[in-house]
Design an enzyme around this catalytic site. Structure first.
Site, short mmCIF file in Angstrom:
data_model
loop_
_atom_site.label_atom_id
_atom_site.label_comp_id
_atom_site.label_asym_id
_atom_site.label_seq_id
_atom_site.Cartn_x
_atom_site.Cartn_y
_atom_site.Cartn_z
N ASP A 3 0.83 -1.20 0.00
CA ASP A 3 0.00 0.00 0.00
C ASP A 3 0.87 1.26 0.00
OD1 ASP A 3 -2.30 1.49 0.07
OD2 ASP A 3 -2.65 1.26 2.21
N ASN A 22 -10.20 -2.24 -6.45
CA ASN A 22 -9.35 -1.46 -7.35
C ASN A 22 -9.85 -1.47 -8.79
OD1 ASN A 22 -6.28 -2.59 -5.70
ND2 ASN A 22 -7.62 -0.85 -5.20
#
Length: 258
Positions: free
Chosen positions: A37, A85
């Site tokens: 991340d 995503n």
């Protein structure tokens, strides 16, 4: 690079060697899950584009796997693209999918890793589906190296739903009635239909960028995992950060829910 930067780099190297020298390899996690991340925030801080951030994050993967090889880790699961995503704007998603395809190709060509896809391939473009299948087939013979799970189009809830669906279809193919299936359902049976069937559950999950949540990562498998949250953005993740995570893990007393 000025004198202060050089001195800082030297101190980090010395500290890294010190931490590594005190690492107990008997206490190293065998399976590490990584929520990679912070690529976009790293890019913003560096004055780079989002695509450059994703590319920098991709470049970190091989280096990270090298550190894992040095410390006897056996399985690594890298969460590269979540089902959430996939809803990103096309102008961001298309370059990201291309970068991920390059990562898969590079991992397969390296020769040290066995590549395994975890996720729902039906949610991905046909070219990436084919690349993932080719990578798995090309590395199936690799032994002795790390098993690298590439979590692409992955979501923890999606995985459990897919496992239940697979379990029911398998029962149907065997002529098992719904009543018989209900009587025999247990955690082991569901586990056999997960994307990571026959793999050990993660011992340690690392998340970079300072976020302290799982976001749906391996919800079933991480029931008894240890977690390590690191403030560093993934592209800036260093070996010393990795070693700190291992040291922190080794200092814990795992209870497995008892």
């Amino acid at each position: 690079m000025n004198l202060r930067d050089n001195l800082r780099r030297l101190l980090v190297r010395v500290y890294t060697r010190r931490v590594e020298g005190h690492l107990d390899h008997d206490q190293v996690p065998k399976h590490i899950g990584v929520i990679v991340d912070g690529n976009r925030r790293w890019a913003k801080a560096a004055g780079s584009t989002t695509a450059q951030g994703h590319k920098a994050g991709a470049d970190k993967i091989e280096e990270f796997l090298g550190w894992c090889s040095e410390t006897d880790v056996e399985v690594v699961t890298l969460w590269l693209l979540s089902t959430d995503n996939l809803t990103r704007p096309p102008e961001e998603l298309a370059p990201l999918l291309g970068i991920i395809e390059d990562v898969v190709t590079s991992l397969a060509a390296d020769g040290r890793w066995r590549v395994h896809h975890v996720g729902n391939p039906d949610l991905l473009p046909g070219q990436l589906q084919a690349q993932l299948k080719e990578a798995e087939e090309a590395t199936a013979h690799v032994t002795g190296g790390i098993l690298v799970n590439v979590a692409i189009a992955y979501g923890g809830r999606q995985e459990i739903a897919d496992a239940v669906r697979s379990m029911m279809l398998d029962a149907h193919d065997k002529g098992t009635s719904l009543e018989e299936l209900a009587e025999n359902v247990d955690t082991d049976l569901i586990g056999k239909h997960l994307y990571t069937s026959d793999q050990p559950d993660p011992d340690l999950v690392i998340r970079t960028s300072g976020e302290q949540r799982l976001s749906g990562f391996m919800l079933w498998q991480t029931a008894h995992s240890e977690y390590y949250f690191c403030e560093v953005f993934w592209p800036a993740f260093r070996k010393v950060d990795f070693l700190r995570a291992l040291r922190d893990y080794a200092a814990r007393h795992r209870r497995y829910g008892s």
